[in-house]
Design an enzyme around this catalytic site. Structure first.
Site, mmCIF file in Angstrom:
data_model
loop_
_atom_site.group_PDB
_atom_site.id
_atom_site.type_symbol
_atom_site.label_atom_id
_atom_site.label_comp_id
_atom_site.label_asym_id
_atom_site.label_seq_id
_atom_site.Cartn_x
_atom_site.Cartn_y
_atom_site.Cartn_z
ATOM 1 N N VAL A 39 0.802 -1.313 -0.109
ATOM 2 C CA VAL A 39 -0.146 -0.137 -0.104
ATOM 3 C C VAL A 39 0.862 1.413 0.159
ATOM 4 O O VAL A 39 0.450 2.288 -0.194
ATOM 5 C CB VAL A 39 -0.978 -0.227 1.227
ATOM 6 C CG1 VAL A 39 -0.161 0.135 2.454
ATOM 7 C CG2 VAL A 39 -2.170 1.051 1.084
ATOM 8 N N TYR A 40 2.323 1.387 0.362
ATOM 9 C CA TYR A 40 2.998 2.172 0.407
ATOM 10 C C TYR A 40 3.120 2.919 -1.091
ATOM 11 O O TYR A 40 3.572 2.267 -2.091
ATOM 12 C CB TYR A 40 4.504 2.045 0.786
ATOM 13 C CG TYR A 40 4.426 1.751 2.227
ATOM 14 C CD1 TYR A 40 3.386 1.957 3.275
ATOM 15 C CD2 TYR A 40 5.413 1.027 2.749
ATOM 16 C CE1 TYR A 40 3.304 1.644 4.538
ATOM 17 C CE2 TYR A 40 5.513 0.745 4.110
ATOM 18 C CZ TYR A 40 4.634 0.801 4.821
ATOM 19 O OH TYR A 40 4.721 0.512 6.387
ATOM 20 N N SER A 41 2.551 4.280 -1.167
ATOM 21 C CA SER A 41 2.732 4.872 -2.200
ATOM 22 C C SER A 41 2.079 3.988 -3.560
ATOM 23 O O SER A 41 2.637 4.144 -4.690
ATOM 24 C CB SER A 41 3.988 5.662 -2.577
ATOM 25 O OG SER A 41 4.488 6.356 -1.747
ATOM 26 N N LYS A 98 3.993 -6.090 3.050
ATOM 27 C CA LYS A 98 2.889 -6.341 3.816
ATOM 28 C C LYS A 98 1.626 -6.465 3.047
ATOM 29 O O LYS A 98 1.818 -6.011 1.803
ATOM 30 C CB LYS A 98 2.792 -5.077 4.931
ATOM 31 C CG LYS A 98 3.773 -4.914 5.862
ATOM 32 C CD LYS A 98 3.438 -3.916 6.814
ATOM 33 C CE LYS A 98 5.036 -3.392 7.447
ATOM 34 N NZ LYS A 98 5.604 -2.570 6.327
#
Length: 329
Positions: free
Chosen positions: A60-62, A88
């Protein structure tokens, strides 16, 4: 650099893990302060040169671009076997009904997407980013077991949740002969020590590796209380985590750092590293000295008086950083 086993495994990780949330295409994420591909490469090189072999990101990061940058940077510099890559799953990745969470459908889809973005055949540590209240833990654990059996994941871990939830997950895995969580990535630092009540004793009892996020309290432990950064000014989540009751702890960190002639970050991180249950705190780096300070912190031994000063002003906090059973998907 020192290397330690991750929990009950034979996997060796550096005592410092580089968190890669800061690296991503700004327009694709929620944080305007993300560092794009070209500038991020230098931090991976610096980390590798310092002996750091453990790198943590999330799908989900960026919007997935953190994984893309992490994989491309690392695999252009070292052989895959030389690094430990963790990512993750759980956060929303598309607007469909099954575009987030820990269902079997989501996990089996998202591991393949993460592998593609990272440019690798396997992830060393695959972690559930938060508890999913809408999916039975049995379904999640069996799906994770299957991706391990398929060779796509070497070990599995969990992130911030209640201790009773983590205990339940460990029990269910043991009961069914499924792959067990080997690590807990939880929120832990001098300003938030609520994990000492239940989660950390549980991890110590079960031999679980602890790789805390935000060991420097999103930078609040690295500077005078009143000062701001570009990130803190736009970090709504971070603003909700801390208040005036935390100022005396920050003041103690700064005083001890001044007395020793070192940056406050080194003192705050040295305290985390001194906790026997902690395996490898996850640090972010958007300036070169962030990695230098993290490595230097490993050599600092705080005395009893310093520890008492750092811990003496702590005020209990509400439970923070966990998924809510009422959060909307």
């Amino acid at each position: 650099m020192d290397y330690v086993n991750l929990g009950p495994t034979g996997l060796k990780v550096s005592r410092i893990t580089l968190g890669c949330m800061s690296y991503g295409v700004p327009a694709r994420g929620r944080q305007s302060w993300s560092i794009d591909r070209d500038d991020a490469v230098a931090y991976f090189r610096q980390a590798l040169d310092a002996g750091i072999n453990s790198f943590d990101t999330a799908n989900v990061y960026s919007d997935g671009t953190s994984e893309e940058i992490t994989g491309a940077a690392l695999l252009s510099m070292v052989a895959r076997e030389e690094v430990v890559i963790a990512t993750k799953v759980n956060g929303r990745m598309n607007p469909s009904a099954n575009g987030m969470g820990l269902s079997r459908k989501a996990i089996l889809a998202e591991i393949d997407h993460s592998l593609r973005r990272l440019g690798t055949d396997y992830v060393d540590l695959y972690q559930i980013h938060r508890w999913d209240y809408e999916t039975p833990i049995e379904e999640t654990l069996e799906a994770l077991h299957d991706v391990v059996r398929a060779g796509k994941v070497r070990y599995i871990g969990a992130s911030s949740m209640y201790a009773w939830q983590f205990a339940q997950a460990l029990y269910v895995a043991d009961l069914n002969g499924w792959t067990r969580f080997v690590s807990m990535q939880n929120y832990y630092n001098l300003l938030y020590r609520e994990e000492e009540r239940e989660m950390l004793p549980l991890c110590e009892d079960q031999g679980i590796g602890v790789i805390p996020w935000s060991p420097l309290a999103r930078g609040r432990l690295t500077r005078p209380w009143e000062s701001q950064t570009a990130r803190s000014e736009s970090d709504e989540f971070g603003t909700s985590l801390y208040g005036e009751v935390d100022k005396p702890v920050v003041d103690a960190v700064i005083a001890i750092a001044a007395n020793r002639g070192v940056p406050p970050a080194q003192i705050a991180l040295a305290w985390v590293l001194a906790q026997s249950v902690v395996t490898s705190p996850i640090i972010g780096a958007t300036k070169a000295h962030h990695i230098d300070d993290a490595v230097a912190a490993m050599s600092i031994e705080l005395d009893d008086a310093e520890i008492a000063a750092l811990e003496g002003s702590y005020q209990p906090h509400p439970v923070m950083g966990l998924a809510s059973p009422t959060s909307k998907r």
